[in-house]
Motif scaffolding. Sequence first.
Motif, PDB file in Angstrom:
ATOM      1  N   THR A  81       0.840  -1.196   0.000  1.00 59.58           N
ATOM      2  CA  THR A  81       0.000   0.000   0.000  1.00 59.58           C
ATOM      3  C   THR A  81       0.875   1.246   0.000  1.00 59.58           C
ATOM      4  O   THR A  81       1.713   1.423   0.884  1.00 59.58           O
ATOM      5  CB  THR A  81      -0.909   0.031   1.250  1.00 59.58           C
ATOM      6  OG1 THR A  81      -1.708  -1.147   1.289  1.00 59.58           O
ATOM      7  CG2 THR A  81      -1.801   1.259   1.220  1.00 59.58           C
ATOM      8  N   ARG A  90      -4.831   9.908  -7.598  1.00 59.05           N
ATOM      9  CA  ARG A  90      -5.683   9.171  -8.513  1.00 59.05           C
ATOM     10  C   ARG A  90      -6.442  10.143  -9.418  1.00 59.05           C
ATOM     11  O   ARG A  90      -7.353  10.854  -8.970  1.00 59.05           O
ATOM     12  CB  ARG A  90      -6.703   8.317  -7.740  1.00 59.05           C
ATOM     13  CG  ARG A  90      -6.112   7.454  -6.627  1.00 59.05           C
ATOM     14  CD  ARG A  90      -5.256   6.328  -7.143  1.00 59.05           C
ATOM     15  NE  ARG A  90      -4.867   5.405  -6.074  1.00 59.05           N
ATOM     16  CZ  ARG A  90      -3.931   4.473  -6.197  1.00 59.05           C
ATOM     17  NH1 ARG A  90      -3.280   4.347  -7.352  1.00 59.05           N
ATOM     18  NH2 ARG A  90      -3.625   3.685  -5.184  1.00 59.05           N
ATOM     19  N   GLU A  92      -4.930   9.772  -1.755  1.00 61.89           N
ATOM     20  CA  GLU A  92      -5.019   8.762  -0.709  1.00 61.89           C
ATOM     21  C   GLU A  92      -3.759   8.789   0.145  1.00 61.89           C
ATOM     22  O   GLU A  92      -2.651   8.960  -0.375  1.00 61.89           O
ATOM     23  CB  GLU A  92      -5.193   7.364  -1.322  1.00 61.89           C
ATOM     24  CG  GLU A  92      -6.488   7.192  -2.100  1.00 61.89           C
ATOM     25  CD  GLU A  92      -6.590   5.825  -2.761  1.00 61.89           C
ATOM     26  OE1 GLU A  92      -5.661   4.996  -2.551  1.00 61.89           O
ATOM     27  OE2 GLU A  92      -7.564   5.586  -3.488  1.00 61.89           O
ATOM     28  N   TRP A  93      -3.951   8.621   1.448  1.00 64.84           N
ATOM     29  CA  TRP A  93      -2.833   8.558   2.389  1.00 64.84           C
ATOM     30  C   TRP A  93      -2.924   7.237   3.136  1.00 64.84           C
ATOM     31  O   TRP A  93      -3.890   6.993   3.843  1.00 64.84           O
ATOM     32  CB  TRP A  93      -2.877   9.732   3.358  1.00 64.84           C
ATOM     33  CG  TRP A  93      -1.700   9.796   4.289  1.00 64.84           C
ATOM     34  CD1 TRP A  93      -1.645   9.338   5.566  1.00 64.84           C
ATOM     35  CD2 TRP A  93      -0.405  10.330   3.981  1.00 64.84           C
ATOM     36  NE1 TRP A  93      -0.390   9.559   6.092  1.00 64.84           N
ATOM     37  CE2 TRP A  93       0.387  10.170   5.147  1.00 64.84           C
ATOM     38  CE3 TRP A  93       0.154  10.921   2.852  1.00 64.84           C
ATOM     39  CZ2 TRP A  93       1.714  10.585   5.202  1.00 64.84           C
ATOM     40  CZ3 TRP A  93       1.480  11.335   2.913  1.00 64.84           C
ATOM     41  CH2 TRP A  93       2.252  11.174   4.079  1.00 64.84           C
ATOM     42  N   ARG A 111      -6.285   5.467   2.530  1.00 68.85           N
ATOM     43  CA  ARG A 111      -7.572   6.112   2.811  1.00 68.85           C
ATOM     44  C   ARG A 111      -7.652   7.477   2.131  1.00 68.85           C
ATOM     45  O   ARG A 111      -6.654   8.193   2.052  1.00 68.85           O
ATOM     46  CB  ARG A 111      -7.806   6.254   4.320  1.00 68.85           C
ATOM     47  CG  ARG A 111      -6.745   7.071   5.029  1.00 68.85           C
ATOM     48  CD  ARG A 111      -6.938   7.094   6.536  1.00 68.85           C
ATOM     49  NE  ARG A 111      -5.877   7.822   7.205  1.00 68.85           N
ATOM     50  CZ  ARG A 111      -5.853   9.127   7.398  1.00 68.85           C
ATOM     51  NH1 ARG A 111      -6.869   9.863   6.975  1.00 68.85           N
ATOM     52  NH2 ARG A 111      -4.847   9.698   8.035  1.00 68.85           N
ATOM     53  N   PRO A 112      -8.833   7.842   1.636  1.00 75.69           N
ATOM     54  CA  PRO A 112      -8.984   9.138   0.960  1.00 75.69           C
ATOM     55  C   PRO A 112      -8.778  10.291   1.939  1.00 75.69           C
ATOM     56  O   PRO A 112      -9.254  10.247   3.074  1.00 75.69           O
ATOM     57  CB  PRO A 112     -10.428   9.112   0.446  1.00 75.69           C
ATOM     58  CG  PRO A 112     -10.837   7.683   0.482  1.00 75.69           C
ATOM     59  CD  PRO A 112     -10.083   7.057   1.607  1.00 75.69           C
TER      60      PRO A 112
END
Length: 264
Positions: free
Chosen positions: A7, A13, A67-68, A71-72
């Motif tokens: 990840t 994105r 995303e980090w 998670r957005p």
Amino acid sequence: MIHVSATPVLALRGVSKRFGAVQALTDVDLEIHAGEVVALVGDNGAGKSTLVKTISGVHPIDEGGIEWEGRPVRIGRPQDAQHLGVATVYQDLALCDNLDVVANLFLGNELRQVQVLDEIGMEKRAKELLHTLSIRIPSVRIPVASLSGGQRQVVAIARALIGDPKVVILDEPTAALGVEQTAQVLDLVERLRERGHGVILISHNMEDVRAVADRVAVLRLGRNNGVFSVRDTSHEEIIAAITGATDNAVTRRKARTLTKEDAR
């Protein structure tokens, strides 16, 4: 190089950004993993600076998502990026020449004891950080104005690490440096990777890029134009992606032919 997680720490994105009638970024994707150096390259006007400023919160994105750690998140201002763990070292360094190394490292993040600056604590932590990064400075109490260009650059990078960020963005860190000073900065980039930081390196110098980067992300006219593994890609292939040499009548005809064959 440490193990790279599946990840990404940071992922863009389909990011787009417009300034009035100018479309600066269009559907840009980018992934940064912990413990890797990703070089962001492209010709002047390719969108590199705009992309960095969207990540650092200077220019909020118009479309797409960020995303980090899977998670957005929304980065609408520089403080948002800092709170997540993004540190940016811009080309101008923003150092105060009249202050010493300790004062520059903790500028805006001073340590205090009962409303009094903790000079001893800051000096101790400064020495520990510089030692950990193998940064050689004559003294942490000399004015930054007396340091060489390479030393000033590494001090600016060290200052970005005071908050222990997970992603460090370096904007042309070796520009206008001599050979020995450039080598010192590139050594520091490798140590950032060894410490598990994700590094975005913006550079026009392909020798520097190939020396320390794991992957190269190419922007052309505000769009993705390839992400390449440094180990498996030739210098010529990356240059062709930067200049658009791969986008010509022959390659477009070949692409149309392949599309027609797929349709059958």
